[in-house]
Design a protein around this motif. Sequence first.
Motif, PDB file in Angstrom:
ATOM      1  N   ARG A 131      82.698  13.705 -30.127  1.00 14.89           N
ATOM      2  CA  ARG A 131      81.578  13.289 -30.951  1.00 14.89           C
ATOM      3  C   ARG A 131      80.285  13.230 -30.142  1.00 14.89           C
ATOM      4  O   ARG A 131      79.202  13.596 -30.616  1.00 14.89           O
ATOM      5  N   GLN A 186      77.002  15.516 -30.943  1.00 14.43           N
ATOM      6  CA  GLN A 186      75.705  14.917 -31.245  1.00 14.43           C
ATOM      7  C   GLN A 186      74.583  15.582 -30.450  1.00 14.43           C
ATOM      8  O   GLN A 186      73.422  15.597 -30.879  1.00 14.43           O
ATOM      9  N   ASP A 195      73.830  12.258 -36.604  1.00 16.35           N
ATOM     10  CA  ASP A 195      75.041  11.602 -36.155  1.00 16.35           C
ATOM     11  C   ASP A 195      76.265  12.300 -36.732  1.00 16.35           C
ATOM     12  O   ASP A 195      76.229  12.922 -37.799  1.00 16.35           O
ATOM     13  N   SER A 200      79.968  11.486 -38.032  1.00 19.12           N
ATOM     14  CA  SER A 200      80.808  10.380 -38.488  1.00 19.12           C
ATOM     15  C   SER A 200      82.255  10.593 -38.085  1.00 19.12           C
ATOM     16  O   SER A 200      82.647  11.679 -37.630  1.00 19.12           O
TER      17      SER A 200
END
Length: 504
Positions: A36, A40, A46, A48
Amino acid sequence: MGKELFKHMRKREYPCVCCKKRTNQRDRRTVTAAQRLVLQKWTVGDVSEDEVLCSLCRVKVHSHLKRRKSEQQNLEHELRDTAPFSPPERKQINARNAAIHSPPSVTLTVPSTSSSHSSCFICRKPGPKLVVVSSNERHSVFLQQGVLIPPGSRCCTRHLPNGRFTEEALEKISSFSETSTLNRTSIVDMLMYLREIALLNGGKRIYFDDPNALSDQEYVNLTGINKVSFDDLLSAVDGKVKNTSTRSVRTSLGIFLLKMRCGLSNEMLSTLLNVSKSSIRRAISVVRRTLMETFVPNNVGFQHISREDVINKHTRPLAKSLFGGTGTQAILVLDGTYIYIQKSMNFAFQRKSYSMHKGRPLVKPMIVVTTSGYYLSVLGPYVAKNNDAAILSHIMKTNKEDVLKWIEERDVFDVDRGFRDSLTLLEDLGLVSAMPAFMKKGEKQMSTADANTSRLVTKIRWVVESANARIKRWKFFDRVLPSSQVPFISDFIKIVCGISNKLH
């Protein structure tokens, strides 16, 4: 109602968060926390927890994480080898490396030289006799000149003798570009070098381990000799003096010469060099003993040079014309000098060393030089109760340094009036004494012959006064020495005179 909800769930799509391609159940992978963070940076916004990745994008992200982990491990390994970081410091480094991702190389606004491998980057001459500049020497040039030398740069061997740039080469180094491109390894090497210099030097100005840290004039101001002479004297102690954890052989020699030249206390030397006081004392002692064994016997003493060399190389033509006769006589100039010492707690030695003439305790070494100012020998020191005539008589009667085998009949001793009581002994040995004349009893003025003789003697013997002054330029002898140093005064003076003979 239930059938409509079931149809809606079947029609739900799961696009890849990276490539936006629709994924089926077999090609669908969930996003981990590490993935993640990478996504990003790759995407806007962002990511999730319920997002998914396709198999192809998952492989790309996994390869990126693996490569980044390998780079961090290599950097940590380099730092571990060069510096013993504490666990809190290492934890901070790991956190900083995990948070910051740097490119493979960066361009800095720092001037740099050319990086050709086929020609010298200083004089632009082509090979084939070129040598690669070491990393330490490249970093040293950056400290002095503010110019970066790219890794792998080569230059002529005459610019880099013994792995160090000469003074002329340093002056010719110029920038080729206003920017420099450095990779991670180059930046880490430079930072570790600067850190090592800062730790060893302790932030102090005087630093001998790096030959380029001080200029040639600074070597003269601190040690009394230039950088080339320092390296020449270093060869006399290298291999005899051991390297320790606090000082190298080069630093030990620098401590000794700095003590002799500037006459500073051990406490002051400890502060300037960031070395403990006990280490300063041991360095001075071991260098003194080593120089007395390897350096002094070849540069000071009656046996280190032959009569023929003294007559042919170290005798002025004026002295030969005035006192030389046939030109086969050795002409020597003698005089004593004063070295002041502290008042001794030994009452017997205190009485012997107290000078009624100077009103203070002192010792008197006897200096023997040629008419050119070359130090032939240093004898003594003797206590203050002995005058120059008594010292000379003791030297001849005890045959110090086999002086009677060195001198021959008709050799000339140029002395002052303080040696008048030893003239008979010199005549018995067949030597010729040249001394300023005395006025006879009842005379108010010297005769023309006596006045001319005194002038001729003075015209030759001024060199010994100059030689004594050269000794006192080493401020260690211009101070009041403690009683603990009295047994080593002879060694210190002989070393200084040997340095003057060979290196000046």
